[in-house]
Motif scaffolding. Structure first.
Motif, PDB file in Angstrom:
ATOM      1  N   THR A  41    -106.997  41.847 -18.658  1.00  0.00           N
ATOM      2  CA  THR A  41    -108.167  42.085 -17.812  1.00  0.00           C
ATOM      3  C   THR A  41    -108.855  43.385 -18.190  1.00  0.00           C
ATOM      4  OG1 THR A  41    -106.918  43.286 -16.145  1.00  0.00           O
ATOM      5  CG2 THR A  41    -107.014  40.904 -15.925  1.00  0.00           C
ATOM      6  N   GLY A  42    -108.401  44.014 -19.247  1.00  0.00           N
ATOM      7  CA  GLY A  42    -109.044  45.229 -19.706  1.00  0.00           C
ATOM      8  C   GLY A  42    -108.405  46.499 -19.206  1.00  0.00           C
ATOM      9  N   GLU A  43    -107.321  46.417 -18.438  1.00  0.00           N
ATOM     10  CA  GLU A  43    -106.635  47.608 -17.951  1.00  0.00           C
ATOM     11  C   GLU A  43    -105.847  48.260 -19.077  1.00  0.00           C
ATOM     12  OE1 GLU A  43    -106.898  49.033 -15.139  1.00  0.00           O
ATOM     13  OE2 GLU A  43    -108.010  47.549 -13.982  1.00  0.00           O
ATOM     14  N   CYS A  44    -105.596  49.581 -18.905  1.00  0.00           N
ATOM     15  CA  CYS A  44    -104.911  50.326 -19.961  1.00  0.00           C
ATOM     16  C   CYS A  44    -103.401  50.348 -19.763  1.00  0.00           C
ATOM     17  CB  CYS A  44    -105.443  51.750 -20.022  1.00  0.00           C
ATOM     18  SG  CYS A  44    -105.276  52.658 -18.472  1.00  0.00           S
ATOM     19  N   VAL A  45    -102.924  49.879 -18.614  1.00  0.00           N
ATOM     20  CA  VAL A  45    -101.490  49.883 -18.336  1.00  0.00           C
ATOM     21  C   VAL A  45    -100.999  48.439 -18.240  1.00  0.00           C
ATOM     22  CG1 VAL A  45     -99.668  50.609 -16.764  1.00  0.00           C
ATOM     23  CG2 VAL A  45    -101.673  52.052 -17.078  1.00  0.00           C
ATOM     24  N   THR A  46     -99.990  48.101 -19.016  1.00  0.00           N
ATOM     25  CA  THR A  46     -99.395  46.769 -18.969  1.00  0.00           C
ATOM     26  C   THR A  46     -97.893  46.909 -18.875  1.00  0.00           C
ATOM     27  OG1 THR A  46     -99.006  46.492 -21.345  1.00  0.00           O
ATOM     28  CG2 THR A  46    -101.234  46.015 -20.533  1.00  0.00           C
ATOM     29  N   ALA A  47     -97.220  45.776 -18.762  1.00  0.00           N
ATOM     30  CA  ALA A  47     -95.762  45.796 -18.699  1.00  0.00           C
ATOM     31  C   ALA A  47     -95.143  46.288 -19.996  1.00  0.00           C
ATOM     32  CB  ALA A  47     -95.245  44.397 -18.363  1.00  0.00           C
ATOM     33  N   ASP A  48     -95.926  46.239 -21.085  1.00  0.00           N
ATOM     34  CA  ASP A  48     -95.415  46.683 -22.380  1.00  0.00           C
ATOM     35  C   ASP A  48     -95.804  48.122 -22.706  1.00  0.00           C
ATOM     36  OD1 ASP A  48     -94.056  44.325 -23.122  1.00  0.00           O
ATOM     37  OD2 ASP A  48     -95.982  43.382 -23.550  1.00  0.00           O
ATOM     38  N   THR A  49     -96.460  48.799 -21.782  1.00  0.00           N
ATOM     39  CA  THR A  49     -96.788  50.208 -21.980  1.00  0.00           C
ATOM     40  C   THR A  49     -95.514  51.053 -21.966  1.00  0.00           C
ATOM     41  OG1 THR A  49     -98.939  49.937 -20.907  1.00  0.00           O
ATOM     42  CG2 THR A  49     -98.074  52.177 -21.050  1.00  0.00           C
ATOM     43  N   GLU A  50     -95.384  51.947 -22.932  1.00  0.00           N
ATOM     44  CA  GLU A  50     -94.208  52.824 -22.937  1.00  0.00           C
ATOM     45  C   GLU A  50     -94.308  53.827 -21.794  1.00  0.00           C
ATOM     46  OE1 GLU A  50     -93.403  54.691 -26.637  1.00  0.00           O
ATOM     47  OE2 GLU A  50     -92.769  52.827 -27.616  1.00  0.00           O
ATOM     48  N   PHE A  51     -93.150  54.201 -21.264  1.00  0.00           N
ATOM     49  CA  PHE A  51     -93.125  55.097 -20.114  1.00  0.00           C
ATOM     50  C   PHE A  51     -93.784  56.431 -20.429  1.00  0.00           C
ATOM     51  CE2 PHE A  51     -91.282  58.346 -17.382  1.00  0.00           C
ATOM     52  CZ  PHE A  51     -91.446  57.773 -16.132  1.00  0.00           C
ATOM     53  N   SER A  52     -93.621  56.916 -21.653  1.00  0.00           N
ATOM     54  CA  SER A  52     -94.250  58.187 -22.030  1.00  0.00           C
ATOM     55  C   SER A  52     -95.767  58.097 -21.909  1.00  0.00           C
ATOM     56  CB  SER A  52     -93.845  58.578 -23.449  1.00  0.00           C
ATOM     57  OG  SER A  52     -94.172  57.538 -24.360  1.00  0.00           O
ATOM     58  N   TRP A  88     -86.368  58.136 -20.165  1.00  0.00           N
ATOM     59  CA  TRP A  88     -87.208  56.950 -20.059  1.00  0.00           C
ATOM     60  C   TRP A  88     -88.323  56.881 -21.100  1.00  0.00           C
ATOM     61  CZ3 TRP A  88     -85.297  53.607 -16.625  1.00  0.00           C
ATOM     62  CH2 TRP A  88     -84.476  54.104 -15.605  1.00  0.00           C
ATOM     63  N   GLY A  89     -88.511  57.921 -21.866  1.00  0.00           N
ATOM     64  CA  GLY A  89     -89.666  58.020 -22.748  1.00  0.00           C
ATOM     65  C   GLY A  89     -89.845  56.872 -23.718  1.00  0.00           C
ATOM     66  N   ASN A  90     -88.755  56.274 -24.215  1.00  0.00           N
ATOM     67  CA  ASN A  90     -88.858  55.211 -25.224  1.00  0.00           C
ATOM     68  C   ASN A  90     -88.781  53.806 -24.648  1.00  0.00           C
ATOM     69  OD1 ASN A  90     -89.048  57.093 -27.344  1.00  0.00           O
ATOM     70  ND2 ASN A  90     -86.824  57.344 -27.379  1.00  0.00           N
ATOM     71  N   LEU A  91     -88.708  53.696 -23.326  1.00  0.00           N
ATOM     72  CA  LEU A  91     -88.651  52.376 -22.688  1.00  0.00           C
ATOM     73  C   LEU A  91     -90.040  51.958 -22.239  1.00  0.00           C
ATOM     74  CD1 LEU A  91     -85.445  52.775 -20.473  1.00  0.00           C
ATOM     75  CD2 LEU A  91     -85.644  51.583 -22.663  1.00  0.00           C
ATOM     76  N   THR A  92     -90.248  50.648 -22.154  1.00  0.00           N
ATOM     77  CA  THR A  92     -91.514  50.126 -21.636  1.00  0.00           C
ATOM     78  C   THR A  92     -91.422  49.963 -20.128  1.00  0.00           C
ATOM     79  OG1 THR A  92     -90.831  47.826 -21.921  1.00  0.00           O
ATOM     80  CG2 THR A  92     -91.912  48.888 -23.801  1.00  0.00           C
ATOM     81  N   VAL A  93     -92.550  49.719 -19.506  1.00  0.00           N
ATOM     82  CA  VAL A  93     -92.585  49.570 -18.055  1.00  0.00           C
ATOM     83  C   VAL A  93     -91.694  48.424 -17.608  1.00  0.00           C
ATOM     84  CG1 VAL A  93     -94.067  49.049 -16.078  1.00  0.00           C
ATOM     85  CG2 VAL A  93     -94.888  50.569 -17.875  1.00  0.00           C
ATOM     86  N   ARG A  94     -91.716  47.296 -18.331  1.00  0.00           N
ATOM     87  CA  ARG A  94     -90.916  46.136 -17.932  1.00  0.00           C
ATOM     88  C   ARG A  94     -89.418  46.421 -18.026  1.00  0.00           C
ATOM     89  NH1 ARG A  94     -92.207  41.669 -19.361  1.00  0.00           N
ATOM     90  NH2 ARG A  94     -94.181  41.943 -20.460  1.00  0.00           N
ATOM     91  N   GLU A  95     -89.030  47.422 -18.833  1.00  0.00           N
ATOM     92  CA  GLU A  95     -87.612  47.741 -19.003  1.00  0.00           C
ATOM     93  C   GLU A  95     -87.081  48.706 -17.942  1.00  0.00           C
ATOM     94  OE1 GLU A  95     -86.918  47.364 -23.800  1.00  0.00           O
ATOM     95  OE2 GLU A  95     -88.077  49.089 -23.070  1.00  0.00           O
ATOM     96  N   ILE A  96     -87.962  49.181 -17.070  1.00  0.00           N
ATOM     97  CA  ILE A  96     -87.536  50.074 -15.987  1.00  0.00           C
ATOM     98  C   ILE A  96     -87.087  49.208 -14.819  1.00  0.00           C
ATOM     99  CG2 ILE A  96     -88.201  51.982 -14.487  1.00  0.00           C
ATOM    100  CD1 ILE A  96     -90.339  52.706 -16.507  1.00  0.00           C
ATOM    101  N   THR A  97     -85.831  48.883 -14.807  1.00  0.00           N
ATOM    102  CA  THR A  97     -85.282  47.983 -13.797  1.00  0.00           C
ATOM    103  C   THR A  97     -84.572  48.758 -12.702  1.00  0.00           C
ATOM    104  OG1 THR A  97     -83.185  47.778 -14.986  1.00  0.00           O
ATOM    105  CG2 THR A  97     -84.939  46.216 -15.557  1.00  0.00           C
ATOM    106  N   THR A  98     -84.321  48.079 -11.604  1.00  0.00           N
ATOM    107  CA  THR A  98     -83.596  48.707 -10.489  1.00  0.00           C
ATOM    108  C   THR A  98     -82.214  49.165 -10.930  1.00  0.00           C
ATOM    109  OG1 THR A  98     -84.805  47.374  -8.864  1.00  0.00           O
ATOM    110  CG2 THR A  98     -82.717  48.338  -8.161  1.00  0.00           C
ATOM    111  N   ASN A 139     -92.195  47.688  -6.922  1.00  0.00           N
ATOM    112  CA  ASN A 139     -91.625  48.958  -7.358  1.00  0.00           C
ATOM    113  C   ASN A 139     -90.104  48.816  -7.442  1.00  0.00           C
ATOM    114  OD1 ASN A 139     -90.783  51.574  -7.772  1.00  0.00           O
ATOM    115  ND2 ASN A 139     -92.130  52.469  -6.233  1.00  0.00           N
ATOM    116  N   PRO A 140     -89.522  48.850  -8.649  1.00  0.00           N
ATOM    117  CA  PRO A 140     -88.070  48.669  -8.766  1.00  0.00           C
ATOM    118  C   PRO A 140     -87.270  49.788  -8.118  1.00  0.00           C
ATOM    119  CG  PRO A 140     -89.015  49.370 -10.858  1.00  0.00           C
ATOM    120  CD  PRO A 140     -90.164  49.059  -9.954  1.00  0.00           C
ATOM    121  N   LEU A 141     -87.923  50.912  -7.838  1.00  0.00           N
ATOM    122  CA  LEU A 141     -87.213  52.027  -7.213  1.00  0.00           C
ATOM    123  C   LEU A 141     -86.839  51.706  -5.768  1.00  0.00           C
ATOM    124  CD1 LEU A 141     -86.381  54.962  -8.019  1.00  0.00           C
ATOM    125  CD2 LEU A 141     -88.436  55.724  -6.824  1.00  0.00           C
TER     126      LEU A 141
END
Length: 374
Positions: A41-52, A88-98, A139-141
């Motif tokens: 949809t044109g957003e800059c943040v996706t599930a594959d965006t790295e946490f950094s 968390w710097g080298n993980l993607t958003v989808r990899e940040i699990t509970t 929010n997995p937190l």
């Protein structure tokens, strides 16, 4: 080909091709998954965006938030770099699990509750940012275990400790052969002002001529600023204190008023906005330098290692006001919006009950003519 109810609620046609029916269906399923990630949809943040990268984008967002102080923004940037990116710097958003968050926070809490708490707050802010951009649905937190703060009751200074601190501050570096800068008495005066006004150290350092009303009875101090150190800009007086409730006018006792009159006499010919406490160049004293000198004074007083900090003066003020007046009076003096924070973090509760209870409980005494059992 199929129809998909898209992120905005509208039905859209999605097509994909392949050399066989199975490959075309597989390509279509993959395309649907990709569209479900908000990136299409044109957003800059996706599930594959790295946490950094997520953290950097979040910092860009808060940089234009006028509700946050510059010092808070700098603190968030430092905590992101030191607390979160190493893990968390080298993980993607989808990899940040509970599960991963749970393990991380427990490891942090095992080292320091304070670090774990700061990490949790920062993770929550960043993950909510990711939710707003559609990179994650939940929010997995939220599924992690709550942190439990180790029991630590507030500790006020005793009269003996106060006396030793005052003596050490008065005599600091007064020896003839002592190396280093000669004392100017400012730390001694800062201590008295903090005790008499309940001001935080940054608030005390930010006091100006125009903030004092020495004609009032008793004299008053308007606490309406604090000294901060901003990245790239250095030390400066901020025109507002820590919170809205911290902006307050407080009446001060005579011992603090005497110190303020002495400070005013030194700058009688200066601008009304001139600071009461300042360096040789006339600039604000940094809270860091004041705390460093205070630690040296504690060492000379033989009180180092007891956990005493400039904030201990606020706890001492709160405890005394609670005992002699009420918790509400203490909270009002400290600039708290309510009594909850004051009671939990500032007022030292005595283990000994009020002796007045003995007189009251005499009402349960047996009649005087009752013989005790044999």
């Amino acid at each position: 080909m199929t129809r998909l109810r898209d992120w905005d609620g509208r039905l859209r046609r999605v097509t994909a091709t392949g050399t066989t029916r199975a490959r075309a269906e597989a390509a279509l399923r993959e395309k649907l998954v990709e569209r479900d990630r908000i990136g299409d949809t044109g957003e800059c943040v996706t599930a594959d965006t790295e946490f950094s990268d997520l953290g950097a984008l979040w910092l860009e967002e808060i940089a234009i938030d006028s509700r946050l102080a510059d010092a808070t923004k700098d603190l968030y940037a430092t905590q992101l770099r030191t607390l979160l990116l190493p893990a968390w710097g080298n993980l993607t958003v989808r990899e940040i699990t509970t599960a991963r968050l749970e393990r991380f926070l427990k490891l942090q809490a095992g080292v320091s509750y304070s670090k774990a708490k700061h990490a949790r707050v920062l993770l929550n802010l960043i993950l909510k940012f990711a939710m707003r951009h559609g990179a994650i649905r939940h929010n997995p937190l939220a599924g992690t275990s709550p942190l439990h703060k180790p029991p630590a009751a507030p500790k006020a200074l005793t009269l003996d400790e106060l006396a030793r601190i005052r003596t050490a501050a008065r005599e600091w570096r007064t020896g003839e052969s002592r190396p280093g800068p000669k004392p100017d008495g400012q730390l001694r005066d800062i201590i008295e002002v903090m005790l008499g006004s309940s001001a935080r150290i940054g608030e005390a350092l930010a006091l100006r001529r125009c903030d004092l009303d020495m004609t009032a009875n008793p004299p008053t101090v308007h606490i309406r600023g604090t000294v901060v150190v901003r990245k790239g800009a250095g030390v400066a007086r901020q025109a507002w204190p820590k919170t809205h409730a911290s902006d307050r006018i407080v009446a001060i006792p005579q011992f603090a008023a005497e110190v303020l009159r002495r400070r005013l006499a030194l700058i009688a010919d200066r601008d009304p906005e001139h600071l009461l406490f300042f360096t040789k160049r006339g600039t604000p004293i940094t809270p860091y330098n004041a705390r460093r000198t205070f630690r040296q004074v504690l060492e000379e007083a033989g009180l180092d290692g007891r956990g005493i900090k400039p904030h201990s003066f606020r706890k001492t003020v709160a405890t005394l006001l609670s005992e002699e007046a009420t918790d509400e009076v203490a909270a009002e003096m400290l600039g708290h919006a309510g009594t909850a924070v004051t009671r939990e973090h500032y007022i030292e509760r005595k283990q000994r009950a009020n002796p007045e209870t003995a007189r009251i409980l005499d009402g349960l005494a047996p009649p005087r003519d009752t013989e005790p059992p044999s």
